[in-house]
Design a protein around this motif. Sequence first.
Motif, PDB file in Angstrom:
ATOM      1  N   PRO A 103       0.819  -1.206   0.000  1.00 54.21           N
ATOM      2  CA  PRO A 103       0.000   0.000   0.000  1.00 54.21           C
ATOM      3  C   PRO A 103       0.856   1.260   0.000  1.00 54.21           C
ATOM      4  N   GLY A 104       0.171   2.369  -0.218  1.00 54.86           N
ATOM      5  CA  GLY A 104       0.781   3.674  -0.038  1.00 54.86           C
ATOM      6  C   GLY A 104       0.200   4.307   1.210  1.00 54.86           C
ATOM      7  N   PRO A 105       0.601   5.522   1.510  1.00 58.53           N
ATOM      8  CA  PRO A 105       0.063   6.190   2.690  1.00 58.53           C
ATOM      9  C   PRO A 105      -1.448   6.376   2.592  1.00 58.53           C
ATOM     10  N   THR A 106      -2.126   6.287   3.727  1.00 56.80           N
ATOM     11  CA  THR A 106      -3.546   6.622   3.775  1.00 56.80           C
ATOM     12  C   THR A 106      -3.678   8.136   3.595  1.00 56.80           C
ATOM     13  N   ILE A 119      -0.305  18.336  -6.148  1.00 56.41           N
ATOM     14  CA  ILE A 119      -1.402  17.641  -6.833  1.00 56.41           C
ATOM     15  C   ILE A 119      -1.198  16.162  -6.543  1.00 56.41           C
ATOM     16  N   VAL A 120      -2.182  15.519  -5.920  1.00 54.57           N
ATOM     17  CA  VAL A 120      -2.049  14.130  -5.480  1.00 54.57           C
ATOM     18  C   VAL A 120      -2.786  13.205  -6.446  1.00 54.57           C
ATOM     19  N   PHE A 121      -2.125  12.104  -6.791  1.00 56.48           N
ATOM     20  CA  PHE A 121      -2.705  11.071  -7.661  1.00 56.48           C
ATOM     21  C   PHE A 121      -2.785   9.776  -6.864  1.00 56.48           C
ATOM     22  N   GLU A 122      -3.993   9.234  -6.760  1.00 58.37           N
ATOM     23  CA  GLU A 122      -4.207   7.969  -6.058  1.00 58.37           C
ATOM     24  C   GLU A 122      -5.273   7.179  -6.806  1.00 58.37           C
ATOM     25  N   GLY A 123      -5.338   5.880  -6.563  1.00 61.10           N
ATOM     26  CA  GLY A 123      -6.396   5.047  -7.121  1.00 61.10           C
ATOM     27  C   GLY A 123      -6.528   5.152  -8.626  1.00 61.10           C
ATOM     28  N   ASP A 124      -7.777   5.208  -9.097  1.00 61.63           N
ATOM     29  CA  ASP A 124      -8.052   5.214 -10.540  1.00 61.63           C
ATOM     30  C   ASP A 124      -7.567   6.487 -11.227  1.00 61.63           C
ATOM     31  N   ALA A 125      -7.365   7.549 -10.464  1.00 64.62           N
ATOM     32  CA  ALA A 125      -6.889   8.811 -11.064  1.00 64.62           C
ATOM     33  C   ALA A 125      -5.516   8.627 -11.712  1.00 64.62           C
ATOM     34  N   ARG A 126      -4.736   7.665 -11.237  1.00 64.16           N
ATOM     35  CA  ARG A 126      -3.404   7.437 -11.811  1.00 64.16           C
ATOM     36  C   ARG A 126      -3.508   6.952 -13.254  1.00 64.16           C
ATOM     37  N   ALA A 127      -4.386   5.982 -13.502  1.00 70.67           N
ATOM     38  CA  ALA A 127      -4.558   5.462 -14.865  1.00 70.67           C
ATOM     39  C   ALA A 127      -5.213   6.511 -15.760  1.00 70.67           C
ATOM     40  N   PRO A 181       1.603   3.499  -5.579  1.00 73.18           N
ATOM     41  CA  PRO A 181       0.210   3.748  -5.214  1.00 73.18           C
ATOM     42  C   PRO A 181      -0.133   5.213  -4.963  1.00 73.18           C
ATOM     43  N   THR A 182       0.873   6.019  -4.644  1.00 75.08           N
ATOM     44  CA  THR A 182       0.636   7.435  -4.346  1.00 75.08           C
ATOM     45  C   THR A 182       1.691   8.271  -5.050  1.00 75.08           C
ATOM     46  N   ILE A 183       1.245   9.269  -5.802  1.00 73.84           N
ATOM     47  CA  ILE A 183       2.178  10.163  -6.496  1.00 73.84           C
ATOM     48  C   ILE A 183       1.766  11.591  -6.176  1.00 73.84           C
ATOM     49  N   ILE A 184       2.744  12.415  -5.875  1.00 72.90           N
ATOM     50  CA  ILE A 184       2.499  13.825  -5.601  1.00 72.90           C
ATOM     51  C   ILE A 184       3.253  14.656  -6.616  1.00 72.90           C
ATOM     52  N   ALA A 185       2.529  15.443  -7.394  1.00 68.70           N
ATOM     53  CA  ALA A 185       3.173  16.429  -8.261  1.00 68.70           C
ATOM     54  C   ALA A 185       3.465  17.651  -7.400  1.00 68.70           C
ATOM     55  N   VAL A 186       4.724  18.061  -7.382  1.00 64.16           N
ATOM     56  CA  VAL A 186       5.119  19.254  -6.640  1.00 64.16           C
ATOM     57  C   VAL A 186       5.172  20.400  -7.642  1.00 64.16           C
ATOM     58  N   VAL A 187       4.338  21.400  -7.409  1.00 63.23           N
ATOM     59  CA  VAL A 187       4.207  22.519  -8.331  1.00 63.23           C
ATOM     60  C   VAL A 187       4.909  23.742  -7.758  1.00 63.23           C
ATOM     61  N   SER A 188       5.816  24.299  -8.545  1.00 57.48           N
ATOM     62  CA  SER A 188       6.426  25.584  -8.205  1.00 57.48           C
ATOM     63  C   SER A 188       5.432  26.667  -8.575  1.00 57.48           C
ATOM     64  N   SER A 189       5.022  27.459  -7.580  1.00 62.07           N
ATOM     65  CA  SER A 189       3.981  28.460  -7.787  1.00 62.07           C
ATOM     66  C   SER A 189       4.441  29.793  -7.196  1.00 62.07           C
ATOM     67  N   PRO A 190       5.427  30.428  -7.847  1.00 62.81           N
ATOM     68  CA  PRO A 190       5.999  31.653  -7.277  1.00 62.81           C
ATOM     69  C   PRO A 190       4.982  32.785  -7.191  1.00 62.81           C
ATOM     70  N   LYS A 191       5.136  33.590  -6.155  1.00 69.77           N
ATOM     71  CA  LYS A 191       4.255  34.734  -5.929  1.00 69.77           C
ATOM     72  C   LYS A 191       4.996  36.015  -6.303  1.00 69.77           C
ATOM     73  N   ALA A 238       7.971  20.924 -10.464  1.00 71.37           N
ATOM     74  CA  ALA A 238       9.297  20.599  -9.915  1.00 71.37           C
ATOM     75  C   ALA A 238       9.553  19.103 -10.027  1.00 71.37           C
ATOM     76  N   GLY A 239       8.500  18.336 -10.231  1.00 68.58           N
ATOM     77  CA  GLY A 239       8.651  16.900 -10.406  1.00 68.58           C
ATOM     78  C   GLY A 239       7.515  16.148  -9.758  1.00 68.58           C
ATOM     79  N   PHE A 240       7.606  14.828  -9.854  1.00 63.29           N
ATOM     80  CA  PHE A 240       6.612  13.928  -9.292  1.00 63.29           C
ATOM     81  C   PHE A 240       7.312  13.066  -8.242  1.00 63.29           C
ATOM     82  N   ILE A 241       6.718  12.991  -7.064  1.00 59.46           N
ATOM     83  CA  ILE A 241       7.282  12.172  -5.994  1.00 59.46           C
ATOM     84  C   ILE A 241       6.397  10.943  -5.836  1.00 59.46           C
ATOM     85  N   TYR A 242       7.004   9.783  -6.061  1.00 56.83           N
ATOM     86  CA  TYR A 242       6.319   8.495  -6.005  1.00 56.83           C
ATOM     87  C   TYR A 242       6.540   7.894  -4.618  1.00 56.83           C
TER      88      TYR A 242
END
Length: 196
Positions: free
Chosen positions: A28-31, A57-65, A98-108, A166-170
């Motif tokens: 599994p991945g993190p709850t 931006i978090v990708f889990e479950g069917d959203a990954r496919a 099972p869990t992927i996080i897109a890290v977005v650079s969002s400068p102000k 900035a990338g995707f963290i799996y």
Amino acid sequence: MLATRPSEDVRRFLSLRRSANKAMLGAPGPTPHQLDQILAAATRIPDHRRLSPWRFIVFEGDARAAFGDAAAKVHADEAEGVDESALQSTRQLMLRAPTIIAVVSSPKNDGKTPVWEQELSVGALGYNLLLAANAAGWGGVWLTEWVAFSDGINTLLGLAETERLAGFIYLGTPTANPQERARPAPSELIQRWSGH
């Protein structure tokens, strides 16, 4: 808040940090609750003027496919003549963990804080996310690949014109221990200022 928190365990933990192999992250991945805790810890980083110049931006479950299918369409549009095997690899990108996080650079644009400083904060965020996940018992790896540099993917994910990936963290359960790799010798990278 203490100014310092001496810990030999933490120092050793940091000295042995290693990314997991992207092909060796299973379920599994993190709850959702565990992931919220990891992301909260990840944000404890240097952030000049408290701008929070990043988001997740978090990708889990069917959203990954679903993302993989949409990304394959972007890939076909952006890479003329791309073959079916490459498109199939794109469809599978988010199924490696099972869990992927897109890290977005969002400068102000506050008129004071250089974008470069804000991008450095995003880099610290990604690293801290990996550390927090590892300390919570999860394997993780930070990847970019072509999807982090694609205008079509940026549009698919709803990024603003000033934002970039900035990338995707799996994250997932490691199915094997990562092998150590060669590390630079710090003595070869250190210069001490002498004043002349």
